[in-house]
Design a protein around this motif. Structure first.
Motif, short mmCIF file in Angstrom:
data_model
loop_
_atom_site.label_atom_id
_atom_site.label_comp_id
_atom_site.label_asym_id
_atom_site.label_seq_id
_atom_site.Cartn_x
_atom_site.Cartn_y
_atom_site.Cartn_z
N MET A 1 9.52 -5.97 -4.21
CA MET A 1 8.58 -5.10 -4.90
C MET A 1 7.27 -5.08 -4.12
SD MET A 1 7.33 -5.50 -8.78
CE MET A 1 6.16 -4.40 -9.47
N PRO A 2 6.74 -3.89 -3.81
CA PRO A 2 5.51 -3.82 -3.03
C PRO A 2 4.32 -4.31 -3.83
CG PRO A 2 6.28 -1.61 -3.60
CD PRO A 2 7.28 -2.58 -4.10
N ARG A 3 3.37 -4.88 -3.12
CA ARG A 3 2.17 -5.36 -3.81
C ARG A 3 1.28 -4.16 -4.14
NH1 ARG A 3 -0.98 -7.99 1.34
NH2 ARG A 3 -0.88 -6.10 2.54
N GLY A 4 0.41 -4.33 -5.12
CA GLY A 4 -0.47 -3.26 -5.55
C GLY A 4 -1.62 -3.03 -4.58
N GLU A 5 -2.25 -1.89 -4.72
CA GLU A 5 -3.39 -1.58 -3.86
C GLU A 5 -4.62 -2.33 -4.33
OE1 GLU A 5 -2.96 2.79 -2.12
OE2 GLU A 5 -3.07 2.79 -4.31
N ARG A 6 -5.52 -2.56 -3.38
CA ARG A 6 -6.78 -3.21 -3.69
C ARG A 6 -7.59 -2.27 -4.59
NH1 ARG A 6 -11.79 -2.54 -1.43
NH2 ARG A 6 -10.94 -1.10 0.10
N PRO A 7 -8.18 -2.78 -5.68
CA PRO A 7 -8.97 -1.91 -6.54
C PRO A 7 -10.20 -1.38 -5.80
CG PRO A 7 -8.73 -4.11 -7.51
CD PRO A 7 -8.11 -4.15 -6.16
N LEU A 8 -10.59 -0.15 -6.13
CA LEU A 8 -11.77 0.46 -5.54
C LEU A 8 -12.98 0.18 -6.41
CD1 LEU A 8 -10.20 3.92 -4.63
CD2 LEU A 8 -10.71 2.06 -3.05
N GLU A 9 -14.15 0.08 -5.79
CA GLU A 9 -15.38 -0.11 -6.55
C GLU A 9 -15.65 1.14 -7.38
OE1 GLU A 9 -18.57 -1.19 -3.93
OE2 GLU A 9 -17.29 -2.54 -2.81
N ALA A 10 -16.30 0.96 -8.52
CA ALA A 10 -16.54 2.08 -9.43
C ALA A 10 -17.49 3.12 -8.84
CB ALA A 10 -17.09 1.56 -10.75
N ASP A 11 -18.60 2.68 -8.26
CA ASP A 11 -19.58 3.63 -7.73
C ASP A 11 -19.81 3.31 -6.26
OD1 ASP A 11 -21.46 5.69 -7.71
OD2 ASP A 11 -23.10 4.31 -8.13
N GLY A 12 -18.89 3.75 -5.42
CA GLY A 12 -18.95 3.35 -4.03
C GLY A 12 -19.28 4.43 -3.04
N GLY A 13 -19.68 5.60 -3.48
CA GLY A 13 -20.03 6.64 -2.54
C GLY A 13 -18.88 7.56 -2.21
N PRO A 14 -19.11 8.45 -1.23
CA PRO A 14 -18.12 9.50 -0.93
C PRO A 14 -16.78 8.98 -0.42
CG PRO A 14 -19.92 9.57 0.65
CD PRO A 14 -20.31 8.59 -0.40
N LEU A 15 -16.76 7.91 0.37
CA LEU A 15 -15.49 7.40 0.88
C LEU A 15 -14.60 6.85 -0.23
CD1 LEU A 15 -16.40 5.57 4.20
CD2 LEU A 15 -15.15 7.69 3.91
N LEU A 16 -15.20 6.11 -1.14
CA LEU A 16 -14.41 5.55 -2.23
C LEU A 16 -13.98 6.63 -3.22
CD1 LEU A 16 -16.19 2.14 -2.81
CD2 LEU A 16 -14.07 2.60 -1.62
N ASP A 17 -14.83 7.64 -3.42
CA ASP A 17 -14.42 8.77 -4.27
C ASP A 17 -13.23 9.50 -3.64
OD1 ASP A 17 -16.46 8.19 -6.02
OD2 ASP A 17 -17.80 9.75 -5.27
N PHE A 18 -13.29 9.69 -2.33
CA PHE A 18 -12.20 10.34 -1.60
C PHE A 18 -10.91 9.53 -1.76
CE2 PHE A 18 -9.67 11.17 2.19
CZ PHE A 18 -9.70 12.55 2.27
N ALA A 19 -11.01 8.22 -1.57
CA ALA A 19 -9.84 7.35 -1.69
C ALA A 19 -9.26 7.39 -3.11
CB ALA A 19 -10.21 5.92 -1.31
N ALA A 20 -10.13 7.41 -4.11
CA ALA A 20 -9.66 7.47 -5.50
C ALA A 20 -8.91 8.77 -5.76
CB ALA A 20 -10.85 7.33 -6.45
N LYS A 21 -9.40 9.87 -5.19
CA LYS A 21 -8.73 11.16 -5.37
C LYS A 21 -7.36 11.16 -4.67
CE LYS A 21 -13.00 13.78 -5.79
NZ LYS A 21 -13.93 14.67 -5.10
N LEU A 22 -7.31 10.55 -3.46
CA LEU A 22 -6.01 10.47 -2.76
C LEU A 22 -5.02 9.65 -3.57
CD1 LEU A 22 -6.44 9.86 1.08
CD2 LEU A 22 -5.34 11.78 -0.06
N ARG A 23 -5.48 8.55 -4.13
CA ARG A 23 -4.60 7.72 -4.95
C ARG A 23 -4.11 8.47 -6.18
NH1 ARG A 23 -7.06 1.57 -4.96
NH2 ARG A 23 -7.03 1.28 -2.70
N LYS A 24 -4.98 9.31 -6.74
CA LYS A 24 -4.59 10.10 -7.92
C LYS A 24 -3.49 11.10 -7.55
CE LYS A 24 -6.60 12.81 -11.68
NZ LYS A 24 -5.77 12.23 -12.70
N VAL A 25 -3.60 11.72 -6.37
CA VAL A 25 -2.55 12.65 -5.91
C VAL A 25 -1.22 11.90 -5.80
CG1 VAL A 25 -1.76 13.99 -3.92
CG2 VAL A 25 -4.08 14.25 -4.75
N ARG A 26 -1.26 10.70 -5.26
CA ARG A 26 -0.04 9.90 -5.12
C ARG A 26 0.51 9.53 -6.49
NH1 ARG A 26 0.06 3.94 -3.83
NH2 ARG A 26 2.27 3.49 -3.63
N GLU A 27 -0.37 9.16 -7.41
CA GLU A 27 0.07 8.81 -8.77
C GLU A 27 0.72 10.02 -9.46
OE1 GLU A 27 -2.28 7.91 -12.84
OE2 GLU A 27 -2.91 6.72 -11.12
#
Length: 138
Positions: A1-27
């Motif tokens: 079973m693959p391990r989970g992804e590292r949680p993203l910080e809540a307010d981390g700027g444009p890079l973390l927002d971008f990563a959160a959106k990519l993860r949402k597309v995958r979900e």
């Protein structure tokens, strides 16, 4: 079973927002494994997981391949990527005292790391020690 992804910080700027959106597309695509995404996108598992890590902005090609593999809208994601790249660039310019930003590569160059010497620095116009010719003369 693959391990989970590292949680993203809540307010981390444009890079973390971008990563959160990519993860949402995958979900929304049913949370395929990175192994499955890699097969579909033709990029490595490390490249694709790094794209959604929030540490640096992936290339546009990687982003579009990730989104395509998840069945997302590539046109929309190109706009999101360009907007994020512009935000990252403006943040880097607005804070000149900041050390190297996370989107610039750590190339080895003389003086980059005072305690480390670069062993392979190309000097195309210097004569070769034994032949006396420059690398441009053949």
């Amino acid at each position: 079973m693959p391990r989970g992804e590292r949680p993203l910080e809540a307010d981390g700027g444009p890079l973390l927002d971008f990563a959160a959106k990519l993860r949402k597309v995958r979900e929304e695509a049913g949370s395929p494994t990175y192994r499955d995404l890699a097969r579909r996108a033709h990029y490595s598992i490390a490249t694709l997981s790094g794209a959604a890590s929030g540490r640096q902005l992936p290339t546009l090609a990687v982003t579009l391949a990730y989104v395509r593999a998840c069945g997302g809208d590539e046109g929309e994601w190109e706009r999101i990527w360009r907007r994020t790249a512009a935000e990252c660039a403006s943040n880097a310019v607005s804070d000149p005292g900041q050390a190297r930003d996370s989107t610039s590569p750590p190339y080895c160059r003389p003086g980059a790391f005072p305690a480390i010497r670069c062993r392979h620095v190309l000097r195309p116009r210097e004569p070769h020690e034994q032949t006396g010719r420059t690398s441009e003369e053949k």
